[in-house]
Scaffold this active site. Structure first.
Site, PDB file in Angstrom:
ATOM      1  N   SER A 145       0.838  -1.197   0.000  1.00 61.97           N
ATOM      2  CA  SER A 145       0.000   0.000   0.000  1.00 61.97           C
ATOM      3  C   SER A 145       0.883   1.261   0.000  1.00 61.97           C
ATOM      4  CB  SER A 145      -0.955  -0.057   1.186  1.00 61.97           C
ATOM      5  OG  SER A 145      -2.006   0.856   1.021  1.00 61.97           O
ATOM      6  N   ASP A 221      -9.777  -5.731  -3.882  1.00 58.25           N
ATOM      7  CA  ASP A 221      -9.266  -4.741  -2.922  1.00 58.25           C
ATOM      8  C   ASP A 221     -10.290  -3.623  -2.766  1.00 58.25           C
ATOM      9  OD1 ASP A 221      -7.752  -2.511  -1.804  1.00 58.25           O
ATOM     10  OD2 ASP A 221      -5.942  -3.641  -2.325  1.00 58.25           O
ATOM     11  N   HIS A 253      -7.415  -6.006   0.580  1.00 58.48           N
ATOM     12  CA  HIS A 253      -6.234  -5.187   0.887  1.00 58.48           C
ATOM     13  C   HIS A 253      -5.523  -5.648   2.163  1.00 58.48           C
ATOM     14  CE1 HIS A 253      -3.951  -1.626  -0.136  1.00 58.48           C
ATOM     15  NE2 HIS A 253      -4.017  -1.154   1.106  1.00 58.48           N
TER      16      HIS A 253
END
Lengths: 274, 274
Positions: A145, A221, A253
């Site tokens: 991320s 996600d 995610h």
């Protein structure tokens, strides 16, 4: 460097250290996994940069890298995601300030005095661990991320420092996302020309990467609109950049996603570092 | 059963459910990992019982069982360690009350109304998951610390229900340890004859086990004096019980220890369940 904790893990050592940081002007904490091979010889290093809200601890407990790093003979360094402590500027939002350093050197107040995660990773912490731990000066970098953003942008701007780069669900085009514009504006100011050095898509189009790149992205996600993997995939194709963006069916995610593909990434880096 | 969360993990599903429990008289939460094979057919079940202070969540995030369960085609059930909620008796100590059910049916107040983890695991939750999930009626059981105690005692008393048993650093002789005497006294009263049904060492000496047993124990575990692996090892040898107690050099009581040997235990159970 002061040892905070140490646990035997897959025949190696999972350790946590603190140290005073000149770069960040505060005490910093990081974790390191040393595989069993490090008792005999220096081992190559995989840097794992974490995402928003994380500390050094999240991936260390939930990422599942140790098993694979033990097998492949890599150390794994897990830095924190920002400076911390009293006297360090912060914001109420989860995505700005402490836990959200975005791997830049801030040039604007109130962030400028401490928020220097770019220099911290590429210079201070790098020197510190090379000086004190049984590590080869041979590095790969990955992250999740915000940390995937950090991994790609840092590698592309410092190709001489890294032999390999990969990412899990990176914030791929922050100059064009609410995960990016807010933070780059706060840390670097409103002149967007300064932002392009911190955007994986723009850096890739301009510089490319000397090797190949591995990006994994969960197709389910919940943050796809903020991550913008399509921008990075398009840039890779336009640049004819060797590598792959793998859309992984059904994955979200979370660390369950990272954990699932941790083995692939460790092997990817080991193949390029050994 | 109400689905609380679901994450794709190693091609399977890591899910969390809540349900009203008649046995415990409260809402209970458990986690289950379903491997990819469960989309095609029913799969055998590995029960993982957790230790003091844990919920369903600790081993689910830190145990690292999913990778191996996915490969071997086993489901993993992670129950909570006690009844919970307002109206459920508790204690200020970490090792009594909520988070410390010890896998017994309490017969003393204030615990008696809710603390029935033995029946919850062996009957209510077992029926619930067999009714609602794609599981074969074919079970192995393991656990860590208090959960290792639960796994061995429950298996030895219910040999018809389980095909395989193992444990990580179990509380091995609770009738002779401060991890045990306090809780058995509180939950079952001061008549120690009622305690022997909840002591792995005593049960093993009396009943043995139909198969072989795998126990892993960190040789640097900070709780060795409370766990008493030597009592269990001696009982196994006296009984000529097939199996092994492995003292693992350098490992402590943490999830880094569990995680390191998770693969061995999943393979052990898979070999005996398939």
């Amino acid at each position: 460097m002061e040892l905070v904790s140490e646990n035997r893990s897959f025949g190696g050592r999972q350790a946590v250290y603190t140290h005073p940081s000149n770069t960040c002007g505060c005490e910093m904490t990081f974790a390191v996994y040393l595989p069993p091979q490090a008792e005999e010889r220096k081992v190559p290093v995989l840097w794992y940069l974490s995402g928003l809200t994380c500390t050094h601890e999240n991936a260390m407990t939930k990422g599942g890298f140790q098993e694979h790093a033990s097998r492949e003979g890599l150390a794994v360094i897990y830095p924190d995601t920002s400076p911390r402590g009293e006297g360090v500027a912060d914001d109420e939002a989860y995505d700005l300030g402490q836990g959200a350093g975005f791997y830049v050197n801030a040039t604007r107040d109130p962030w400028k005095p401490h928020y220097r995660m770019y220099d911290y990773i590429t210079s201070e912490l790098r020197s510190l661990v090379l000086d004190h731990l049984p590590l080869e000066d041979c590095h790969g970098i990955t992250g999740h991320s915000m940390g995937g953003h950090g991994a790609i942008t840092i590698a592309l701007r410092n190709a001489e420092m890294f032999e390999s780069v990969s990412a899990f669900a990176p914030i791929a085009h922050p100059t064009n996302s609410d995960w990016g514009r807010k933070q780059l504006s706060a840390y670097l100011g409103d002149d967007e020309t300064a932002w392009s050095n911190h955007d994986s898509t723009l850096l890739l189009e301009e510089h490319g990467w000397k090797g190949d790149i591995l990006v994994d992205q969960g197709a389910s996600d919940q943050f796809l609109e903020l991550l913008k993997p399509e921008s990075l995939a398009a840039a890779m194709a336009r640049r004819r950049q060797p590598g792959q963006v793998r859309m992984q069916k059904g994955y979200d995610h979370s660390y369950y996603f990272v954990n699932t593909f941790a083995s692939d990434h460790v092997v990817w880096h080991a193949d390029r570092l050994n």
